[in-house]
Design a protein around this motif. Sequence first.
Motif, PDB file in Angstrom:
ATOM      1  N   LEU A 344       5.848   7.674   0.028  1.00  0.00           N
ATOM      2  CA  LEU A 344       6.553   6.510  -0.508  1.00  0.00           C
ATOM      3  C   LEU A 344       6.160   6.243  -1.957  1.00  0.00           C
ATOM      4  CD1 LEU A 344       6.338   4.078   2.569  1.00  0.00           C
ATOM      5  CD2 LEU A 344       8.119   5.742   1.995  1.00  0.00           C
ATOM      6  N   ASN A 345       5.460   7.198  -2.567  1.00  0.00           N
ATOM      7  CA  ASN A 345       5.075   7.164  -3.977  1.00  0.00           C
ATOM      8  C   ASN A 345       3.971   6.152  -4.281  1.00  0.00           C
ATOM      9  OD1 ASN A 345       5.735   8.899  -6.063  1.00  0.00           O
ATOM     10  ND2 ASN A 345       6.867   7.334  -7.182  1.00  0.00           N
ATOM     11  N   HIS A 346       3.208   5.742  -3.257  1.00  0.00           N
ATOM     12  CA  HIS A 346       2.007   4.962  -3.492  1.00  0.00           C
ATOM     13  C   HIS A 346       0.868   5.903  -3.896  1.00  0.00           C
ATOM     14  CE1 HIS A 346       4.303   2.174  -0.966  1.00  0.00           C
ATOM     15  NE2 HIS A 346       3.509   1.200  -1.360  1.00  0.00           N
ATOM     16  N   LEU A 347      -0.073   5.372  -4.672  1.00  0.00           N
ATOM     17  CA  LEU A 347      -1.296   6.108  -4.980  1.00  0.00           C
ATOM     18  C   LEU A 347      -2.398   5.659  -4.029  1.00  0.00           C
ATOM     19  CD1 LEU A 347      -1.617   6.078  -8.895  1.00  0.00           C
ATOM     20  CD2 LEU A 347      -0.690   7.884  -7.443  1.00  0.00           C
ATOM     21  N   TRP A 348      -3.084   6.614  -3.442  1.00  0.00           N
ATOM     22  CA  TRP A 348      -4.263   6.345  -2.620  1.00  0.00           C
ATOM     23  C   TRP A 348      -5.456   6.952  -3.340  1.00  0.00           C
ATOM     24  CZ3 TRP A 348      -4.150   4.790   2.900  1.00  0.00           C
ATOM     25  CH2 TRP A 348      -2.866   4.409   3.319  1.00  0.00           C
ATOM     26  N   VAL A 349      -6.398   6.111  -3.732  1.00  0.00           N
ATOM     27  CA  VAL A 349      -7.553   6.562  -4.507  1.00  0.00           C
ATOM     28  C   VAL A 349      -8.809   6.429  -3.644  1.00  0.00           C
ATOM     29  CG1 VAL A 349      -8.919   6.239  -6.599  1.00  0.00           C
ATOM     30  CG2 VAL A 349      -6.441   5.872  -6.659  1.00  0.00           C
ATOM     31  N   GLU A 350      -9.478   7.537  -3.396  1.00  0.00           N
ATOM     32  CA  GLU A 350     -10.679   7.540  -2.564  1.00  0.00           C
ATOM     33  C   GLU A 350     -11.875   7.067  -3.382  1.00  0.00           C
ATOM     34  OE1 GLU A 350     -13.121  10.535   0.447  1.00  0.00           O
ATOM     35  OE2 GLU A 350     -11.825  11.370  -1.109  1.00  0.00           O
ATOM     36  N   GLU A 351     -12.559   6.065  -2.864  1.00  0.00           N
ATOM     37  CA  GLU A 351     -13.739   5.546  -3.544  1.00  0.00           C
ATOM     38  C   GLU A 351     -14.855   6.587  -3.545  1.00  0.00           C
ATOM     39  OE1 GLU A 351     -13.707   2.238  -5.006  1.00  0.00           O
ATOM     40  OE2 GLU A 351     -11.647   2.888  -4.643  1.00  0.00           O
ATOM     41  N   TYR A 352     -15.589   6.651  -4.646  1.00  0.00           N
ATOM     42  CA  TYR A 352     -16.699   7.603  -4.729  1.00  0.00           C
ATOM     43  C   TYR A 352     -17.849   7.118  -3.848  1.00  0.00           C
ATOM     44  CZ  TYR A 352     -20.203  10.768  -6.580  1.00  0.00           C
ATOM     45  OH  TYR A 352     -21.165  11.746  -6.694  1.00  0.00           O
ATOM     46  N   ARG A 353     -18.450   8.055  -3.135  1.00  0.00           N
ATOM     47  CA  ARG A 353     -19.596   7.712  -2.306  1.00  0.00           C
ATOM     48  C   ARG A 353     -20.601   8.847  -2.382  1.00  0.00           C
ATOM     49  NH1 ARG A 353     -19.292  10.244   2.648  1.00  0.00           N
ATOM     50  NH2 ARG A 353     -17.387  11.440   2.923  1.00  0.00           N
ATOM     51  N   LEU A 354     -21.869   8.492  -2.272  1.00  0.00           N
ATOM     52  CA  LEU A 354     -22.923   9.485  -2.273  1.00  0.00           C
ATOM     53  C   LEU A 354     -22.948  10.225  -0.943  1.00  0.00           C
ATOM     54  CD1 LEU A 354     -25.818   7.502  -3.985  1.00  0.00           C
ATOM     55  CD2 LEU A 354     -24.366   9.267  -4.987  1.00  0.00           C
ATOM     56  N   LEU A 355     -23.474  11.447  -0.967  1.00  0.00           N
ATOM     57  CA  LEU A 355     -23.614  12.229   0.249  1.00  0.00           C
ATOM     58  C   LEU A 355     -24.478  11.452   1.238  1.00  0.00           C
ATOM     59  CD1 LEU A 355     -22.683  15.100   1.095  1.00  0.00           C
ATOM     60  CD2 LEU A 355     -25.001  15.872   0.588  1.00  0.00           C
ATOM     61  N   GLY A 356     -23.993  11.313   2.457  1.00  0.00           N
ATOM     62  CA  GLY A 356     -24.721  10.559   3.464  1.00  0.00           C
ATOM     63  C   GLY A 356     -24.180   9.169   3.686  1.00  0.00           C
ATOM     64  N   GLU A 357     -23.390   8.652   2.742  1.00  0.00           N
ATOM     65  CA  GLU A 357     -22.750   7.349   2.935  1.00  0.00           C
ATOM     66  C   GLU A 357     -21.535   7.545   3.834  1.00  0.00           C
ATOM     67  OE1 GLU A 357     -23.994   5.217  -1.301  1.00  0.00           O
ATOM     68  OE2 GLU A 357     -21.911   5.840  -0.955  1.00  0.00           O
ATOM     69  N   ASP A 358     -21.467   6.789   4.920  1.00  0.00           N
ATOM     70  CA  ASP A 358     -20.469   7.047   5.952  1.00  0.00           C
ATOM     71  C   ASP A 358     -19.118   6.392   5.694  1.00  0.00           C
ATOM     72  OD1 ASP A 358     -22.245   8.611   7.395  1.00  0.00           O
ATOM     73  OD2 ASP A 358     -23.071   6.877   8.453  1.00  0.00           O
ATOM     74  N   GLN A 359     -19.104   5.214   5.107  1.00  0.00           N
ATOM     75  CA  GLN A 359     -17.849   4.469   4.984  1.00  0.00           C
ATOM     76  C   GLN A 359     -16.912   5.138   3.976  1.00  0.00           C
ATOM     77  OE1 GLN A 359     -18.022   0.340   3.544  1.00  0.00           O
ATOM     78  NE2 GLN A 359     -17.055  -0.239   5.479  1.00  0.00           N
ATOM     79  N   ARG A 360     -15.699   5.425   4.418  1.00  0.00           N
ATOM     80  CA  ARG A 360     -14.728   6.114   3.579  1.00  0.00           C
ATOM     81  C   ARG A 360     -13.590   5.147   3.256  1.00  0.00           C
ATOM     82  NH1 ARG A 360     -15.162  11.993   4.294  1.00  0.00           N
ATOM     83  NH2 ARG A 360     -17.030  12.404   5.531  1.00  0.00           N
ATOM     84  N   LEU A 361     -13.636   4.574   2.066  1.00  0.00           N
ATOM     85  CA  LEU A 361     -12.657   3.585   1.651  1.00  0.00           C
ATOM     86  C   LEU A 361     -11.722   4.162   0.598  1.00  0.00           C
ATOM     87  CD1 LEU A 361     -14.880   0.382   1.351  1.00  0.00           C
ATOM     88  CD2 LEU A 361     -13.376   1.033   3.228  1.00  0.00           C
ATOM     89  N   TRP A 362     -10.460   3.763   0.695  1.00  0.00           N
ATOM     90  CA  TRP A 362      -9.444   4.157  -0.278  1.00  0.00           C
ATOM     91  C   TRP A 362      -8.774   2.886  -0.799  1.00  0.00           C
ATOM     92  CZ3 TRP A 362      -7.285   9.433  -0.787  1.00  0.00           C
ATOM     93  CH2 TRP A 362      -8.012  10.401  -0.076  1.00  0.00           C
ATOM     94  N   THR A 363      -8.562   2.807  -2.104  1.00  0.00           N
ATOM     95  CA  THR A 363      -7.761   1.729  -2.677  1.00  0.00           C
ATOM     96  C   THR A 363      -6.324   2.215  -2.794  1.00  0.00           C
ATOM     97  OG1 THR A 363      -9.625   0.853  -3.954  1.00  0.00           O
ATOM     98  CG2 THR A 363      -7.429   0.200  -4.656  1.00  0.00           C
ATOM     99  N   VAL A 364      -5.385   1.403  -2.294  1.00  0.00           N
ATOM    100  CA  VAL A 364      -3.966   1.768  -2.311  1.00  0.00           C
ATOM    101  C   VAL A 364      -3.269   1.012  -3.445  1.00  0.00           C
ATOM    102  CG1 VAL A 364      -1.848   1.908  -0.959  1.00  0.00           C
ATOM    103  CG2 VAL A 364      -4.064   2.063   0.197  1.00  0.00           C
ATOM    104  N   PHE A 365      -2.481   1.738  -4.242  1.00  0.00           N
ATOM    105  CA  PHE A 365      -1.697   1.166  -5.333  1.00  0.00           C
ATOM    106  C   PHE A 365      -0.215   1.376  -5.030  1.00  0.00           C
ATOM    107  CE2 PHE A 365      -5.789   2.352  -6.976  1.00  0.00           C
ATOM    108  CZ  PHE A 365      -6.119   1.405  -7.934  1.00  0.00           C
ATOM    109  N   ASP A 366       0.622   0.391  -5.370  1.00  0.00           N
ATOM    110  CA  ASP A 366       2.059   0.546  -5.155  1.00  0.00           C
ATOM    111  C   ASP A 366       2.638   1.511  -6.189  1.00  0.00           C
ATOM    112  OD1 ASP A 366       2.532  -0.826  -7.528  1.00  0.00           O
ATOM    113  OD2 ASP A 366       3.280  -2.643  -6.568  1.00  0.00           O
TER     114      ASP A 366
END
Length: 414
Positions: A344-366
Amino acid sequence: MTFRTTRTIGAAGALPVVFSAVLSSVLYVACAGGPDGGGGLRSVVRDSAGVTIVENGRPLPESRLGWQVGPEATVSIGTAGGDPAYELFRALDAMRLSDGRIVVANAGSGELRVFDSDGVHLESWGGQGDGPGEFGVMAPGGLEPWPGDSLMAREPFQSRISIFSVAGTFGRALRLQPQSGYQSVVGPLPDGRVLAQTLTTYSGGTPGTSELTRPDLEYGILEADGSVHRDLGVYPGSELYVVTTAQGTRARAYPFDRSAFAFVWGDLVVMSTNDRYEILAYRTDGSLARIVRRDHEARSPTRADLRDDVARRNPGRPEALDAVADMPLVDAFPAFNRVVVDRLNHLWVEEYRLLGEDQRLWTVFDPVGRALGMVEMPGSFRVTEIGEDYILGTRRDALDIEYVESWPLDRSGS
């Protein structure tokens, strides 16, 4: 050593000069309210000399957009044994066709393996070889939809792409010629042209030295026959740590390397890096069209961060730490990790995390670049494609068995 690596307001409606200037400068301001609306995000869209600039606030770490990724995969393709069609090896990419079939780029066998919407193997296309529709080493390496309801498969080491119909019929191949100056295709544009790139050369340093370096990337638009339509210029590439000895030059990715990335976003091409939380999108004539920014708090790595990262990647190999004893530290971690454009042409940007950090967050842009909020992804899952109601990706289990999985995505939340 050489390294090579896509209003005019009429007089009757005239406004006071100052107010008119402000109106033309600030085009849009949006506030998303409530915890399910991205944590009260504020986006400002303005125009600056023909460039749309989108400034976004940072979502609160605990906030969520309201879109939900299902609790488990609805389709899982892969097995440790049994039918060889389900044994994946170097499954580098996957995409879903409009009828629900899933195509897997299985580079280990040089095939495009096709599965139905339930994950049942239907057929395989291609195979290893040099003939039409066949693939060379470490290919197919990537998949992209191709204009006209077809798909494109990349062959990175052959400087070639192959076009297949959705029925599996091989259409044609586009091999990049040396005289074009480009070595790999990033992706297709809506008009059938392609965004291509090449790495500049780097000859290495003086023996006995080591350094962080960034070979440049050159981008261009190519015609469907491989000829150059337009050169787009030179941009920073990804960081490498280079060690030069009397025996030669050795390069490897820096643990916290700032990376370059390129992709097609609608009718724009993005050629940018993750040095800052900023995405630069260009028109196909090379002019800057849009800048998308998001507030970001830069973090500086420490020597302990570097050693911890190397130790985690090399368990049981304490000698690996010796190789980074003199490795320099960068000023800041990358601002983010990856970017995916959904269907749908949204951007999904994966947040940077250090190795071993479990939470995988993405910021979504229209599609304009306004931040909507954060979505949490399943763990140990590499996203390859995001559709209207699904997320497709690859995963490895504790035994290093490869899987391609489809997870449901519900966008009905705020």
